[in-house]
Design an enzyme around this catalytic site. Sequence first.
Site, short mmCIF file in Angstrom:
data_model
loop_
_atom_site.label_atom_id
_atom_site.label_comp_id
_atom_site.label_asym_id
_atom_site.label_seq_id
_atom_site.Cartn_x
_atom_site.Cartn_y
_atom_site.Cartn_z
N ASP A 100 44.27 48.01 43.37
CA ASP A 100 43.13 47.96 44.32
C ASP A 100 41.98 48.87 43.89
O ASP A 100 41.23 49.37 44.73
CB ASP A 100 43.56 48.38 45.74
CG ASP A 100 44.72 47.57 46.25
OD1 ASP A 100 44.69 46.35 46.05
OD2 ASP A 100 45.65 48.17 46.82
N HIS A 140 42.41 40.40 44.39
CA HIS A 140 41.14 40.96 43.94
C HIS A 140 40.09 40.44 44.90
O HIS A 140 40.05 39.24 45.16
CB HIS A 140 40.73 40.37 42.59
CG HIS A 140 41.59 40.76 41.45
ND1 HIS A 140 41.94 42.05 41.17
CD2 HIS A 140 42.14 40.00 40.47
CE1 HIS A 140 42.66 42.07 40.06
NE2 HIS A 140 42.81 40.84 39.63
P1 GDP Z 1 41.40 44.95 42.61
O1 GDP Z 1 42.66 44.30 42.99
O2 GDP Z 1 41.58 46.10 41.66
O3 GDP Z 1 40.37 43.98 42.15
O4 GDP Z 1 40.81 45.64 43.92
P2 GDP Z 1 40.64 45.03 45.38
O5 GDP Z 1 39.78 43.84 45.33
O6 GDP Z 1 41.93 44.93 46.07
O7 GDP Z 1 39.90 46.25 46.10
C1 GDP Z 1 38.65 46.64 45.82
C2 GDP Z 1 37.81 46.50 47.09
O8 GDP Z 1 36.72 47.34 47.04
C3 GDP Z 1 37.24 45.12 47.30
O9 GDP Z 1 37.17 44.83 48.67
C4 GDP Z 1 35.84 45.22 46.71
O10 GDP Z 1 34.93 44.31 47.26
C5 GDP Z 1 35.50 46.60 47.08
N1 GDP Z 1 34.65 47.31 46.12
C6 GDP Z 1 34.71 47.26 44.77
N2 GDP Z 1 33.83 48.12 44.24
C7 GDP Z 1 33.22 48.74 45.29
C8 GDP Z 1 32.24 49.77 45.39
O11 GDP Z 1 31.75 50.32 44.41
N3 GDP Z 1 31.89 50.17 46.65
C9 GDP Z 1 32.41 49.62 47.78
N4 GDP Z 1 32.02 50.06 48.95
N5 GDP Z 1 33.34 48.64 47.71
C10 GDP Z 1 33.74 48.22 46.49
#
Ligand code: GDP
Length: 426
Positions: free
Chosen positions: A14, A42
Amino acid sequence: MEKNCAIVGINWGDEGKGRMVDLFTEDYDIVVRYQGGGNAGHTVINDKGKFALHLLPSGIFRDKVVNILGNGVALDPENLWAEICDVREKGVSITPENLKISDRASLLLPWHRQMDELEEQRLADKKYGSTKQGIAPFYSDKYQKKTVLAGELFYPEKMKEQLMGLLEWKNLILKGVYGAKPVSETYIDEWVKNYCEKIKPFICDTGEFLKNASENGKKILFEAQLGSLRDLDYGIYPYTTSSNTIAAYAPIGSGFPGAKIDRILGVVKAYSTCVGEGPFVSEMFGDEAEALRAAGNEYGAKTGRPRRVGAMDLIATAYGIEVQSATEVALTKLDVLSGMEQIPVCVAYTLNGKEIYRFPFPTALSDAKPVIQYKKGWMQDISGVRKWEDLPKEARDYVIFIEKAIGCPVKYISVGPERDSIIVKE
Ligand code: GDP
């Protein structure tokens, strides 16, 4: 010439890998998922909308990108088909041209989810915190050679015979060990018809495709699920996932074992989060934790479960960087820390009365306590910042402090979930 790249998680998952893959795909021809299944998600926000991807590679939104599900993934036909339909409904085209499934990927069978659920119930308060998507039973059966390969769909009679043998065996376990309802032959036939047949057009020899593409100068992006600390061999065992999340596995799980990876982008969140059970040394509790959870919207993409949150853990992160052999870092969600007067950072652990700086053996980890240092925060909203020099000094100091402690250059800083909310730090 620099070619292939892996985007991997450095912590518990995440970290925001999906958004980095979505950004990077502009410069790549092929995106490959090489391990894991639909047990995590994701979240990607781009010009086509907001998507929660579980198994589909995050390159699916770029018109010219070919997306591959490699042999290392847990291929769940039912969930994959539902995801394809869902993403298509939002106007994204998914065809055998832009999605290819490895014929060597093993199929997650209908009883795997059931087995996962039954085992977590049996474990009760000792449970691992599984997402109950059948991933652990799937990988156990894969290594026992008790599942079928996607390519077997092209040999229906042999596949039926194989499935019936597996059904007989699994029903002995379902009934005998768990006292559960057996799975019927009709159920399996329906499953093949309703889901496997639907994904069949996407199945091909992705190994050959990747090899040819690479010989023709195409650039490959390898996309991981979860993070270093969940890696089966290098993570916090047994609170790991059942596959290898590290970049070293990418060539094997992709179908192109000879692939060379030139860049490994490690994605690190500006604070720590962890879904599920297991030791989490820098965990925060109470109001402070609740405020961070709400600011970062830390609720699981697949399960909706509140994520455990904590201070940036430099010990775990440095270890995560090491096992991934990361060449550079993307630090995500820096915007979430805005408005905190003081930002806690875990700079060491104490274990048996001693301060330690190296991530310990999993069993020792539950006795480790965090050594917290506070860094000066910044009060202004940084979500609109696009240049390194426009970040408040305290934010730059925070990034530089992390960079030094983990020994890997931070090249990207994200300050919002949207595709362009990114700062490239030279
Ligand atoms: P992944 O599985 O590693 O791709 O991560 P996830 O999608 O589960 O979690 C990342 C969350 O953080 C998602 O809801 C993204 O939209 C959000 N996100 C990613 N980068 C940023 C950021 O720089 N700032 C904010 N506020 N949210 C972000």
